[in-house]
Design a protein around this motif. Structure first.
Motif, PDB file in Angstrom:
ATOM      1  N   VAL A  83      -4.712  -3.763   4.428  1.00  0.00           N
ATOM      2  CA  VAL A  83      -3.341  -3.641   3.897  1.00  0.00           C
ATOM      3  C   VAL A  83      -2.551  -4.934   4.123  1.00  0.00           C
ATOM      4  CG1 VAL A  83      -1.136  -2.429   4.159  1.00  0.00           C
ATOM      5  CG2 VAL A  83      -3.284  -1.136   4.111  1.00  0.00           C
ATOM      6  N   SER A  84      -1.913  -5.383   3.050  1.00  0.00           N
ATOM      7  CA  SER A  84      -1.109  -6.613   3.099  1.00  0.00           C
ATOM      8  C   SER A  84       0.371  -6.268   3.019  1.00  0.00           C
ATOM      9  CB  SER A  84      -1.466  -7.530   1.929  1.00  0.00           C
ATOM     10  OG  SER A  84      -2.809  -7.897   1.992  1.00  0.00           O
ATOM     11  N   GLN A  85       1.174  -7.272   3.205  1.00  0.00           N
ATOM     12  CA  GLN A  85       2.625  -7.116   3.086  1.00  0.00           C
ATOM     13  C   GLN A  85       3.193  -8.415   2.538  1.00  0.00           C
ATOM     14  OE1 GLN A  85       2.903  -6.798   7.555  1.00  0.00           O
ATOM     15  NE2 GLN A  85       4.613  -8.219   7.238  1.00  0.00           N
TER      16      GLN A  85
ATOM     17  N   LYS B 248      -2.085  -8.196   7.395  1.00  0.00           N
ATOM     18  CA  LYS B 248      -2.047  -7.910   8.833  1.00  0.00           C
ATOM     19  C   LYS B 248      -2.594  -6.527   9.144  1.00  0.00           C
ATOM     20  CE  LYS B 248       1.788 -10.831  10.299  1.00  0.00           C
ATOM     21  NZ  LYS B 248       1.519 -11.144  11.704  1.00  0.00           N
ATOM     22  N   GLY B 249      -2.730  -5.692   8.108  1.00  0.00           N
ATOM     23  CA  GLY B 249      -3.247  -4.343   8.318  1.00  0.00           C
ATOM     24  C   GLY B 249      -2.150  -3.339   8.640  1.00  0.00           C
ATOM     25  N   MET B 250      -2.540  -2.062   8.614  1.00  0.00           N
ATOM     26  CA  MET B 250      -1.578  -0.974   8.837  1.00  0.00           C
ATOM     27  C   MET B 250      -2.207   0.040   9.793  1.00  0.00           C
ATOM     28  SD  MET B 250       0.368   1.167   5.860  1.00  0.00           S
ATOM     29  CE  MET B 250      -0.909   2.212   5.187  1.00  0.00           C
ATOM     30  N   LEU B 251      -1.498   0.337  10.863  1.00  0.00           N
ATOM     31  CA  LEU B 251      -1.996   1.266  11.882  1.00  0.00           C
ATOM     32  C   LEU B 251      -1.232   2.580  11.782  1.00  0.00           C
ATOM     33  CD1 LEU B 251      -3.712   1.685  14.532  1.00  0.00           C
ATOM     34  CD2 LEU B 251      -1.682   0.898  15.770  1.00  0.00           C
TER      35      LEU B 251
ATOM     36  N   SER C 136       0.866  -1.184   0.000  1.00  0.00           N
ATOM     37  CA  SER C 136       0.000   0.000   0.000  1.00  0.00           C
ATOM     38  C   SER C 136       0.898   1.228   0.000  1.00  0.00           C
ATOM     39  CB  SER C 136      -0.866   0.019   1.264  1.00  0.00           C
ATOM     40  OG  SER C 136      -1.458   1.291   1.444  1.00  0.00           O
ATOM     41  N   PRO C 137       0.447   2.319  -0.632  1.00  0.00           N
ATOM     42  CA  PRO C 137       1.144   3.580  -0.375  1.00  0.00           C
ATOM     43  C   PRO C 137       1.069   3.855   1.129  1.00  0.00           C
ATOM     44  CG  PRO C 137      -0.437   3.814  -2.180  1.00  0.00           C
ATOM     45  CD  PRO C 137      -0.693   2.476  -1.561  1.00  0.00           C
ATOM     46  N   LEU C 138       2.048   4.569   1.675  1.00  0.00           N
ATOM     47  CA  LEU C 138       2.026   4.812   3.124  1.00  0.00           C
ATOM     48  C   LEU C 138       0.792   5.625   3.512  1.00  0.00           C
ATOM     49  CD1 LEU C 138       5.703   5.468   4.258  1.00  0.00           C
ATOM     50  CD2 LEU C 138       4.413   3.342   4.175  1.00  0.00           C
ATOM     51  N   CYS C 139       0.472   6.648   2.732  1.00  0.00           N
ATOM     52  CA  CYS C 139      -0.756   7.431   2.963  1.00  0.00           C
ATOM     53  C   CYS C 139      -1.618   7.282   1.714  1.00  0.00           C
ATOM     54  CB  CYS C 139      -0.442   8.912   3.158  1.00  0.00           C
ATOM     55  SG  CYS C 139       0.589   9.254   4.560  1.00  0.00           S
TER      56      CYS C 139
ATOM     57  N   ILE D  83       6.656  -2.009  -5.272  1.00  0.00           N
ATOM     58  CA  ILE D  83       6.236  -3.380  -4.967  1.00  0.00           C
ATOM     59  C   ILE D  83       4.712  -3.449  -5.038  1.00  0.00           C
ATOM     60  CG2 ILE D  83       6.302  -5.267  -3.280  1.00  0.00           C
ATOM     61  CD1 ILE D  83       9.088  -4.583  -4.295  1.00  0.00           C
ATOM     62  N   ASN D  84       4.056  -2.445  -4.451  1.00  0.00           N
ATOM     63  CA  ASN D  84       2.590  -2.547  -4.426  1.00  0.00           C
ATOM     64  C   ASN D  84       1.936  -2.247  -5.779  1.00  0.00           C
ATOM     65  OD1 ASN D  84       1.484   0.302  -4.373  1.00  0.00           O
ATOM     66  ND2 ASN D  84       2.822   0.468  -2.580  1.00  0.00           N
ATOM     67  N   MET D  85       2.676  -1.641  -6.723  1.00  0.00           N
ATOM     68  CA  MET D  85       2.092  -1.387  -8.053  1.00  0.00           C
ATOM     69  C   MET D  85       2.627  -2.347  -9.121  1.00  0.00           C
ATOM     70  SD  MET D  85       1.847   2.752  -8.509  1.00  0.00           S
ATOM     71  CE  MET D  85       3.550   3.197  -8.310  1.00  0.00           C
TER      72      MET D  85
END
Ligand SMILES: Cc1cc2nc3c(=O)[nH]c(=O)nc-3n(C[C@H](O)[C@H](O)[C@H](O)COP(=O)(O)OP(=O)(O)OC[C@H]3O[C@@H](n4cnc5c(N)ncnc54)[C@H](O)[C@@H]3O)c2cc1C
Length: 373
Positions: free
Chosen positions: A154-156, A102-105, A60-63, A343-345
Motif C-alpha cells: 500500500v502506497s500513499q 510504506k505499507g498499511m498495518l 488503497s481502500p481501507l479494507c 484518490i486511489n481510483m
C-alpha cells in the motif's frame, strides 16, 4: 448573454467542458488534453469543501478485501498508473507528490476470515504479524490488540501536492482553459448534439461535457432534471505534530487511521458524517480523532494538533463510482461518486471516461459503473 471567445472551435479539435476541479476533474481534463481535445475546466477553486484537498492520500481502500470488485479494478489499475503520473508531474512541474510505499498495518481488522482468500485471489501480499514484529515496526504502538495484518504494497501520497501539480500541469497545454469561479445556470443540448453551458458570465458552446463535481454532482444534473444516488458525506481530519513519535507506515484500528507524513506530521482520520455538506470543523470531531490517535499510540497524548479540516466525500452505493454517458444525453458524461476511494481510483477513472468518450478499448470493464435507474 455573450458567447465566450474560447468556445470557438480550434479547427476540428473536440471541445470538452469538464465540470469540477477536484482530483477527478483535473485528471479527466489531463487525459482528454492528451487525446488532443480542447478542454475548458469549470471549477470553484481549491478548498470549499473539496474532498480531494482534504484527503489522507491513502492509495488503497481501507479494507480492500471488502471492496466491490469494480472498486478493486479501478484501484489496481490506478496503482499501476500512479508511478508514471508521479514522474510526469515531477518532470513537468517540479512538484514531488510524495508518492511513498510504506505499507498499511491493520489491527483487529474486520472480516478477517476473508483477508487470506482475498490476498490469494488478488495476489496481494498480506503478512500476519506477531506482537513482537509489530513492536519492532512501530515501537510506541499500544499492544492492546489481537491480530495484526500488514499490507506492504500500500502506497500513499500528499493529496494537496497532487492537486497543485495537476493544476500546474494542465496549464502547460495550449488548448486548456480554467474558469474559476463559475456558477452554472443552465445546460442545454442542441439538436446537433452540441452542449450549451450558461454560467454567470458567459455562454459556452462545447461538443461534450463531463460532470466531475463530486458531492455536488446532483446540483449540476438537476439542471437537466437528472439525478444520481450520490450523497454528501463529510469527513474531518487532524494533523498532529509527530515530535518524539516514529511511525513507519499507515496504521488502522476501528476504522480510524494514522498516516505518517514526510514532514514529520501525523494525519489522523477520519469522521464519517453522512448527509452533511458543510466544512465546519468541530470540537467533537477533534476529541474523537485525538482519542483514536492516543488509543493507537499513547505517546501522542501530548502532541499538539497543528491543523484540523473537513471535506465532503461524494458518497455512492457501495462506493462504486458512476462513470459513463448519462442516459438520454449523448454528449453528457459523468465521472463521480468515488466516496472514500477517489484518490486511489482517480487515474483509472479518468482514463476510463476518456477512453469511452474516444471509443477506445476500455482498460477495465465499464459495465459496473453504469447507472441503472
Ligand atoms: C477526510 C477525507 C479523507 C479522505 N481520504 C482518502 C484517502 O486516504 N484515499 C482516497 O482514495 N480517498 C480519500 N478520500 C476520498 C476522496 O478524497 C474523494 O473520493 C475524492 O477526492 C473525490 O474527488 P472528486 O474530484 O470527485 O470530488 P471533489 O474533490 O470534492 O471535487 C469536486 C469539485 O467540484 C467542484 N464543483 C462543485 N460544484 C461545481 C459547479 N457548480 N461548477 C464547477 N465546479 C463545481 C468543487 O468545487 C470541487 O472542486 C477522503 C475524503 C475525505 C473527505
Amino acid at each position: 448573454m455573450m458567447v465566450d471567445s474560447f468556445s470557438k472551435p480550434h479547427a476540428d479539435r473536440n471541445h470538452i467542458a469538464v465540470i469540477g476541479d477536484g482530483v477527478i476533474g483535473l485528471l479527466t481534463a489531463l487525459e482528454l488534453l492528451k487525446r488532443d481535445c480542447q478542454v475548458t475546466l469549470l471549477g470553484r477553486g481549491f478548498g470549499e469543501g473539496q474532498a480531494s484537498w482534504a484527503s489522507g492520500g491513502i492509495l488503497s481502500p481501507l479494507c480492500p478485501w471488502q471492496a466491490q470488485p469494480s472498486v478493486q479494478a479501478l484501484w489496481s489499475w490506478s496503482s499501476w498508473l500512479y508511478p508514471e503520473l508521479c514522474d510526469e508531474l515531477l518532470t513537468c512541474t517540479g512538484t514531488d507528490i510524495e508518492l511513498m510505499q510504506k505499507g498499511m498495518l491493520w489491527l483487529d481488522a474486520p472480516d478477517q476470515e476473508r483477508i487470506s482468500s482475498w490476498a490469494d485471489e488478488d495476489q496481494c501480499r498480506v503478512e500476519c504479524l506477531g506482537r513482537e514484529q509489530v513492536s519492532q515496526r512501530i515501537p510506541m504502538l499500544d499492544t492492546e490488540f489481537g491480530q495484526a495484518h500488514f499490507l506492504p504494497a500500500v502506497s500513499q501520497l500528499r493529496a494537496l501536492r497532487l492537486m497543485m501539480a495537476l493544476a500546474m500541469r494542465l496549464q502547460q497545454f495550449p488548448y486548456f482553459q480554467m474558469k474559476v469561479p463559475s456558477q452554472l445556470r443552465q445546460i442545454r443540448e442542441l439538436p446537433s448534439g452540441s452542449m450549451i453551458l450558461e454560467t454567470d458570465a458567459a455562454s459556452l458552446s462545447v461538443d461534450q461535457v463531463v460532470v466531475c463535481a463530486g458531492a455536488w454532482t446532483n446540483r449540476i444534473l438537476s439542471l437537466l432534471n437528472a439525478e444520481l444516488p450520490i450523497i454528501p458525506v463529510k469527513g474531518q481530519m487532524l494533523l498532529l505534530d509527530g515530535d518524539g513519535v516514529q511511525l513507519s507506515c499507515i496504521v488502522i484500528k476501528n476504522n480510524k487511521y494514522l498516516i505518517p507524513r514526510q514532514d514529520g506530521g501525523i494525519l489522523v482520520g477520519s469522521t464519517i458524517e453522512s448527509g452533511i455538506d458543510d466544512v465546519e470543523v468541530t470540537e467533537a470531531a477533534e476529541t474523537v480523532l485525538k482519542a483514536a490517535a492516543v488509543d493507537l499510540i499513547p505517546a501522542l497524548a501530548v502532541n499538539k494538533v497543528r491543523h484540523q479540516w473537513a471535506g465532503v466525500r461524494p458518497g455512492s452505493a457501495n462506493g462504486v463510482p458512476y462513470i459513463g454517458r448519462l442516459a438520454g444525453y449523448p454528449s453528457l458524461w459523468v465521472n463521480a461518486g468515488h466516496y472514500r476511494n477517489g484518490i486511489n481510483m482517480a487515474p483509472g477513472s479518468a482514463r476510463l471516461v476518456a477512453q469511452l468518450i474516444h471509443c477506445e478499448p476500455p482498460g477495465v470493464d465499464p459495465q459496473p459503473y453504469v447507472w441503472m435507474a
